[in-house]
Motif scaffolding. Structure first.
Motif, PDB file in Angstrom:
ATOM      1  N   LEU A   1      -8.141  -7.512  -7.659  1.00 61.40           N
ATOM      2  CA  LEU A   1      -8.814  -6.259  -8.021  1.00 61.40           C
ATOM      3  C   LEU A   1      -9.187  -6.193  -9.502  1.00 61.40           C
ATOM      4  O   LEU A   1      -9.795  -5.216  -9.943  1.00 61.40           O
ATOM      5  CB  LEU A   1      -7.916  -5.067  -7.687  1.00 61.40           C
ATOM      6  CG  LEU A   1      -7.514  -4.884  -6.216  1.00 61.40           C
ATOM      7  CD1 LEU A   1      -6.520  -3.733  -6.085  1.00 61.40           C
ATOM      8  CD2 LEU A   1      -8.732  -4.646  -5.347  1.00 61.40           C
TER       9      LEU A   1
ATOM     10  N   PHE B   1       0.842  -1.192   0.000  1.00 58.54           N
ATOM     11  CA  PHE B   1       0.000   0.000   0.000  1.00 58.54           C
ATOM     12  C   PHE B   1       0.884   1.251   0.000  1.00 58.54           C
ATOM     13  O   PHE B   1       1.857   1.329   0.746  1.00 58.54           O
ATOM     14  CB  PHE B   1      -0.912   0.008   1.223  1.00 58.54           C
ATOM     15  CG  PHE B   1      -2.117  -0.886   1.099  1.00 58.54           C
ATOM     16  CD1 PHE B   1      -3.385  -0.345   0.994  1.00 58.54           C
ATOM     17  CD2 PHE B   1      -1.981  -2.269   1.086  1.00 58.54           C
ATOM     18  CE1 PHE B   1      -4.507  -1.168   0.886  1.00 58.54           C
ATOM     19  CE2 PHE B   1      -3.081  -3.099   0.982  1.00 58.54           C
ATOM     20  CZ  PHE B   1      -4.347  -2.557   0.868  1.00 58.54           C
TER      21      PHE B   1
ATOM     22  N   SER C   1      -6.818  -7.395  -1.613  1.00 59.78           N
ATOM     23  CA  SER C   1      -6.145  -6.445  -2.504  1.00 59.78           C
ATOM     24  C   SER C   1      -5.395  -7.130  -3.638  1.00 59.78           C
ATOM     25  O   SER C   1      -4.965  -6.463  -4.584  1.00 59.78           O
ATOM     26  CB  SER C   1      -5.174  -5.573  -1.702  1.00 59.78           C
ATOM     27  OG  SER C   1      -4.064  -6.329  -1.239  1.00 59.78           O
TER      28      SER C   1
ATOM     29  N   THR D   1      -8.403   0.427  -1.617  1.00 60.58           N
ATOM     30  CA  THR D   1      -7.954  -0.031  -2.925  1.00 60.58           C
ATOM     31  C   THR D   1      -8.930   0.477  -3.981  1.00 60.58           C
ATOM     32  O   THR D   1     -10.127   0.652  -3.704  1.00 60.58           O
ATOM     33  CB  THR D   1      -7.884  -1.560  -3.004  1.00 60.58           C
ATOM     34  OG1 THR D   1      -9.202  -2.119  -2.834  1.00 60.58           O
ATOM     35  CG2 THR D   1      -6.953  -2.129  -1.938  1.00 60.58           C
TER      36      THR D   1
ATOM     37  N   LYS E   1      -3.416   0.482  -4.508  1.00 62.99           N
ATOM     38  CA  LYS E   1      -3.829   0.483  -3.104  1.00 62.99           C
ATOM     39  C   LYS E   1      -3.073   1.552  -2.324  1.00 62.99           C
ATOM     40  O   LYS E   1      -1.874   1.768  -2.533  1.00 62.99           O
ATOM     41  CB  LYS E   1      -3.632  -0.903  -2.489  1.00 62.99           C
ATOM     42  CG  LYS E   1      -2.355  -1.620  -2.892  1.00 62.99           C
ATOM     43  CD  LYS E   1      -2.447  -3.117  -2.598  1.00 62.99           C
ATOM     44  CE  LYS E   1      -1.194  -3.842  -3.016  1.00 62.99           C
ATOM     45  NZ  LYS E   1      -1.281  -5.301  -2.809  1.00 62.99           N
TER      46      LYS E   1
END
Length: 478
Positions: A285, A42, A282, A74, A60
């Motif tokens: 996606l 992230f 995550s 995200t 993210k």
């Protein structure tokens, strides 16, 4: 036979033990969450800088406020601003004792530290525990009077204790009664030990913007311990926010390892599970057009009315920035109201498991059990934000991963507590459901929950992130 039915459940419980032991105050809880987010890739955003050009579909992000709240999110690979937000809200704070701005009390040859009660704690549980301190400290850079930095500190050694009075001196001790102002003052050490120290009090001071330096407001011994842990001079310490915590480590217990025994399960359990679920989700996606988001707020236990609390601007600010930045990039012209109408909030706190010795405190049909799965919390007076629609949708989300759900509604002759959900729902207009894992000893210094339930919560949250967009389309509300 073990009550932890799978290796996965056992591992989740053990990961929570590490999380809660590291998260001794809201600052450390936020830091622990951020460490996990950064390890998962992230990217950090800053509220004081433009996000224009930084937000990319399929990526993210996270940002913090006050070092005690964190929002992580995200953007689906198909995200163009028209999708809604799938959001889990929880809180980083727990009832505890906080060191007062002036704390240096001396009484009967003892050094004591004056503290303020934070939240609605079961304060008698803080007596006769081995306590220490953690929090954040503002320090000056060495040799500078104009450069300062905020640093986190945690002392692992038990340095404080609130001793109870011997029963021989108080034959009426049961039931235990005490004055939180005069009796709830921790002991730090002995006066003669401090008098024999060679510390030059004046040498510990630095030039300060304040009328008095911290050394005038707190025991030098306490400041020396903090300075040593930070590897700075006492003269560099400008101010701090310090919390007391129990040094006993979290553990899995019960005859068959049925229980988790630790401090701060309310509400670090929800923080832990939501961050884990967001990180797990995550990696998938590619077919998502929504924002998946976790908001961990501070100050829930004292009403949430702060810059870092759920009654502040954190969530509205996030939605405004997402719609604004994407509009600048000509990716979307969706308004705040349109995004909110497509969104859903799970307010995740803890719930009251039925107590074997006080079962009469529960409605006889609504008695959540440990290891029985998350609890949907309902209150028609809007102390909880659950509706029939949000309860139904959560049930569909749980079905996807075979997570059992329970229900709770308070008895009519007992006042109902509340959560961050009503204020989030009313400020944003987003439909919301209130849930929590069942626990005992809520707001005690040492709490108790089921060792299978962390995995239940992680699975439910992951299902929410991955399936809510499709499930939302299955129900029509005119």
């Amino acid at each position: 036979m073990t009550a932890i039915k799978s290796a996965m459940s056992r591992q989740a419980a053990e990961r929570f033990l590490k999380f809660v032991d590291a998260s001794t105050d809201p600052f450390h809880a936020t830091y622990t969450a951020v460490q996990a987010l950064e390890k998962a890739g992230f990217k950090k955003l800053h509220e004081n800088a433009s996000w224009n050009g930084q937000l990319q579909a399929g990526s993210k992000y996270y940002f913090t406020r006050n070092q005690s709240s964190v929002i992580a999110f995200t953007l689906g690979a198909k995200y163009n601003g028209s999708g809604g937000i799938s959001l889990i809200g929880a809180h980083t704070d727990s009832p505890n004792l906080r060191v007062k701005p002036v704390s240096n009390k001396t009484a009967q040859a003892y050094l004591q530290v004056k503290c303020e009660t934070y939240g609605g704690g079961i304060w008698h549980s803080w007596f006769d525990r081995d306590l220490s301190i953690s929090g954040r400290v503002i320090v000056s850079e060495k040799g500078s009077t104009s450069k300062f930095v905020s640093r986190l500190v945690k002392l692992d050694k038990p340095i404080l204790r609130i001793p109870s009075l011997a029963i021989h001196l108080d034959r009426d001790v049961n039931p235990f009664k005490f004055n939180p102002e005069t009796h709830l003052i921790p002991v730090l050490g002995l006066v003669n030990e401090q008098l024999n120290a060679t510390t030059d009090k004046e040498a510990m001071k630095s030039k300060s913007l304040y009328d008095s330096h911290p050394v005038d407001k707190h025991h030098p011994a306490l400041l020396e311990a903090v300075a040593k842990e930070l590897d700075v001079e006492v003269s560099q310490i400008q101010d701090f926010e310090l919390s007391l915590y129990d040094t006993q480590k979290a553990a899995i217990g019960g005859i068959n390892d049925e229980f988790i025994l630790s401090a701060r399960q309310d509400n670090l359990m929800s923080c832990f599970a939501s961050i884990e679920a967001l990180i797990e989700a995550s990696d998938r996606l590619e077919n998502d057009d929504r924002v998946r988001c976790v908001c961990l707020f501070d100050h829930e236990e004292v009403g949430s009315a702060s810059t870092a609390g759920a009654d502040g601007s954190l969530l509205p600010d996030l939605i405004h920035r997402l719609t604004s930045e994407l509009s600048k990039a000509n990716q979307s012209k969706s308004s705040f109201e349109e995004v909110a109408a497509r969104s859903f909030i799970i307010s995740a706190d803890m719930a009251h498991a039925v107590h074997p010795n006080y079962a009469e405190k529960h409605d006889d049909l609504l008695r959540p059990k440990l290891n029985g799965g998350p609890v949907i919390k309902t209150n028609v007076k809007q102390r909880y934000a659950t509706t029939s629609i949000t309860s139904f949708l959560l049930g569909r989300i749980a079905e996807k991963v075979n997570v059992p759900l329970q229900h709770f509604s308070v008895r009519n002759d007992i006042p109902c507590g509340s959560t961050i959900a009503p204020m989030l729902a009313s400020k944003s207009g987003i439909q919301t459901v209130d849930i929590g894992l069942p626990q005992l000893s809520m707001h005690s210094i040492r709490e108790m929950s089921g060792s299978e339930d962390p995995q239940h919560l992680i699975d439910l949250f992951r299902s929410f992130f991955e399936h809510y967009g499709q499930l939302q389309s299955e129900i029509t509300v005119d």
